[in-house]
Design a protein around this motif. Structure first.
Motif, PDB file in Angstrom:
ATOM      1  N   LYS A  92     -71.240 -53.152  39.042  1.00 26.46           N
ATOM      2  CA  LYS A  92     -69.616 -52.881  38.547  1.00 26.46           C
ATOM      3  C   LYS A  92     -68.921 -54.434  38.040  1.00 26.46           C
ATOM      4  N   ILE A  93     -67.862 -54.924  36.882  1.00 29.44           N
ATOM      5  CA  ILE A  93     -67.187 -55.809  36.666  1.00 29.44           C
ATOM      6  C   ILE A  93     -65.774 -56.234  37.349  1.00 29.44           C
ATOM      7  N   LYS A 107     -64.406 -58.055  30.285  1.00 28.95           N
ATOM      8  CA  LYS A 107     -64.554 -57.321  31.463  1.00 28.95           C
ATOM      9  C   LYS A 107     -65.064 -55.568  30.630  1.00 28.95           C
ATOM     10  N   THR A 152     -73.443 -53.037  29.649  1.00 27.87           N
ATOM     11  CA  THR A 152     -74.157 -53.136  31.377  1.00 27.87           C
ATOM     12  C   THR A 152     -74.691 -51.391  31.801  1.00 27.87           C
ATOM     13  N   HIS A 153     -73.784 -50.565  30.346  1.00 29.32           N
ATOM     14  CA  HIS A 153     -73.956 -49.297  30.776  1.00 29.32           C
ATOM     15  C   HIS A 153     -75.177 -48.787  28.968  1.00 29.32           C
ATOM     16  N   HIS A 199     -68.862 -53.794  29.839  1.00 26.69           N
ATOM     17  CA  HIS A 199     -69.186 -52.915  31.038  1.00 26.69           C
ATOM     18  C   HIS A 199     -69.574 -52.005  30.440  1.00 26.69           C
ATOM     19  N   ASN A 200     -69.709 -52.114  28.876  1.00 27.63           N
ATOM     20  CA  ASN A 200     -70.030 -51.311  27.371  1.00 27.63           C
ATOM     21  C   ASN A 200     -71.607 -51.885  27.101  1.00 27.63           C
TER      22      ASN A 200
END
Lengths: 331, 331
Positions: B239-240, B219, B226-227, B223-224
């Motif tokens: 969102k994850i 996760k 997709t940023h 998160h990193n």
């Protein structure tokens, strides 16, 4: 005041006499959005094709790409001049998808091929401009048919792009040349993997002076890299050639590799088969396009389409049932 | 012996009464290659649309993809059952470009959604088979119109593919869900970057038992990752969510994220604008396709086309002039 539309017979005899302005004029007709212009240009192509000697040697269509600054124009200038000196007639065309906006950044400035543009045996034409790459590509492909009918034997098609324009050039050429710069490690930067995979020959340009060592290193790297690629349907393994267009070194060697390529792919019949496939592709592309414009010129269609676009946007009708109503108007 | 073609009125009233077999029968007509079948199916869609209450709540179209084994079917089974329990009617469709060969590997086996397929409020349909992805996608898009007209409010469209089928699903859905497995480092293996870029929500499935720690690590990594992606036109930042379809954990949380997404994209009007754009796209797709079949059904065209294909292959005519002759036959 617009010039009167010249007669097909006049254009044909002028082009046959080597009049490059008449050839340019015919390409302008080919690129025009007015149907009567296109009809006239095609009459010229048919006329030239009919008058062409049956024993015409095979033409060669060479695609050239590379990042901006790699020296494509200078390389074409030097290669082209060498070929005209050998008695060939050379045409240089371009596919530039950004030409609609930039008014043609590639070949737009003939001064970049000063020598070749003054050469009677050469003909240079910048990229057609169109709203979309498909239109640019189709027009360029039809221009190839025209310049070949006019007697040009070696056709260079230059591009610079994001991959899509290379696919377009690849769909109309016999051999694909990628022009690179010497440089260690990150030499493939800015060039997409798909483009490298399309290349038959990688020319490391500007391999001169202090750059020779780096260029040799680059050659070894490219050699390893291309070995990892899947085998081409032509059976040809990509070759890497060091050259310098500015110092005129490696240019005859580069052309020898092109000749080795054509010999090999003629022997295994790939060249002919590939041309047949390409011709089929362009036949169907042209039909598709013609059908589309037939459709959009229909007044009844345009009316129903406008209504249906609105209804579909408002969500009051399924897009498929709306499409059926539009097609009904066409029938 | 083929069954007689049922009357549109009969199919409409049966579907309105919740008869899922009648709905399935209509989809079969929609997928048929026989024109009269397609016409009948479209009569049913129009009839259902006309009888649909004006104040129908907005439907939601959810695209779902992920590598084989990620547990997409189980996740849809659990999500779907939760939603039918809340009173929603749920349809599950699929786009499987390989279905022409494999006879539909996705959803072909309804036993993988045992619970949902027995659920009266749910309707499951495997991927249509067609020679090409374009055909599969078009038929699925039209099936969405049908099931929505039949009163299904939440439509899942499942796929598994190489990127192209995800683009197809993306062109007909409101929200795009990527199902992933927990795993460190190489979790994105087998999933192309373009697919991750399309995802609005990344569901890390099988986040249970000993895998929880790895899942949490995954996760953070996602998160990193997709940023670093470009901002979406919807304004939504991906969102994850960790979940386990088998243990039924994280499922309500996952749906809450879907709801947060729809609230946000309704508020900024993106959802409506996106649907409008999609509808325009499918209108023009359907016109294109209809035009193509109108053309290829024309006997005169077929004759000239066959001759021209041969001439072009032999190189005796330019593909563009050949195309003109074919179009002339059509006129």
């Amino acid at each position: 005041m617009p010039r009167p539309l010249p007669a097909a017979a006049d254009l044909i005899s002028a082009i046959q006499a080597g009049d490059r302005a008449a050839l340019g004029r015919t390409i302008t007709l080919l690129e025009s959005t007015r149907p009567e212009h296109l009809v006239r240009a095609r009459e010229v192509i048919t006329g030239l094709e009919d008058k062409r000697p049956k024993a015409t040697p095979l033409t060669l269509r060479v695609g050239i790409t590379g990042a901006p600054g790699a020296g494509k124009s200078t390389l074409i200038e030097v290669l082209g001049s060498m070929l005209t000196a050998r008695g060939h007639r050379v045409a240089v065309l371009a596919i530039d998808p950004s030409s609609a906006i930039s008014k043609g950044s590639i070949l737009g400035d003939k001064t970049r091929m000063e020598h070749l543009s003054a050469d009677e045996r050469a003909f240079i034409r910048p990229s057609p401009s169109s709203e979309n790459l498909g239109g640019v590509a189709r027009k360029t492909r039809e221009t190839i048919a025209l310049v070949e009918a006019a007697g040009y034997e070696i056709i260079f098609i230059e591009t610079v792009g994001t991959g899509q324009s290379e696919i377009a050039v690849h769909s109309m050429t016999d051999v694909f040349l990628l022009v690179l710069l010497p440089g260690a490690g990150d030499e493939l930067q800015g060039i997409k993997r798909g483009i490298v995979e399309m290349a038959d020959i990688l020319a490391v340009n500007k391999s001169d002076g202090e750059r020779i060592k780096t260029a040799q290193q680059a050659k070894a790297n490219y050699h390893n890299a291309t070995h990892l690629l899947p085998t081409k349907s032509s059976g040809w393994a990509p070759k890497i050639v060091l050259c310098s267009a500015i110092e005129n070194t490696g240019i005859t060697e580069l052309w020898k590799v092109v000749e080795a390529y054509t010999t090999a792919t003629r022997q295994n019949d790939w060249l002919t088969q590939n041309r047949k496939q390409q011709a089929q592709y362009w036949l169907h592309e042209a039909i598709q396009q013609g059908l589309q414009s037939l459709f959009s010129q229909n007044t009844a269609v345009r009316e129903v389409l406008a209504k249906m676009e609105q209804a579909v946007t408002q969500g009051t009708i399924s897009p498929f049932i709306a499409a059926e109503k539009v097609l009904q108007a066409f029938k």
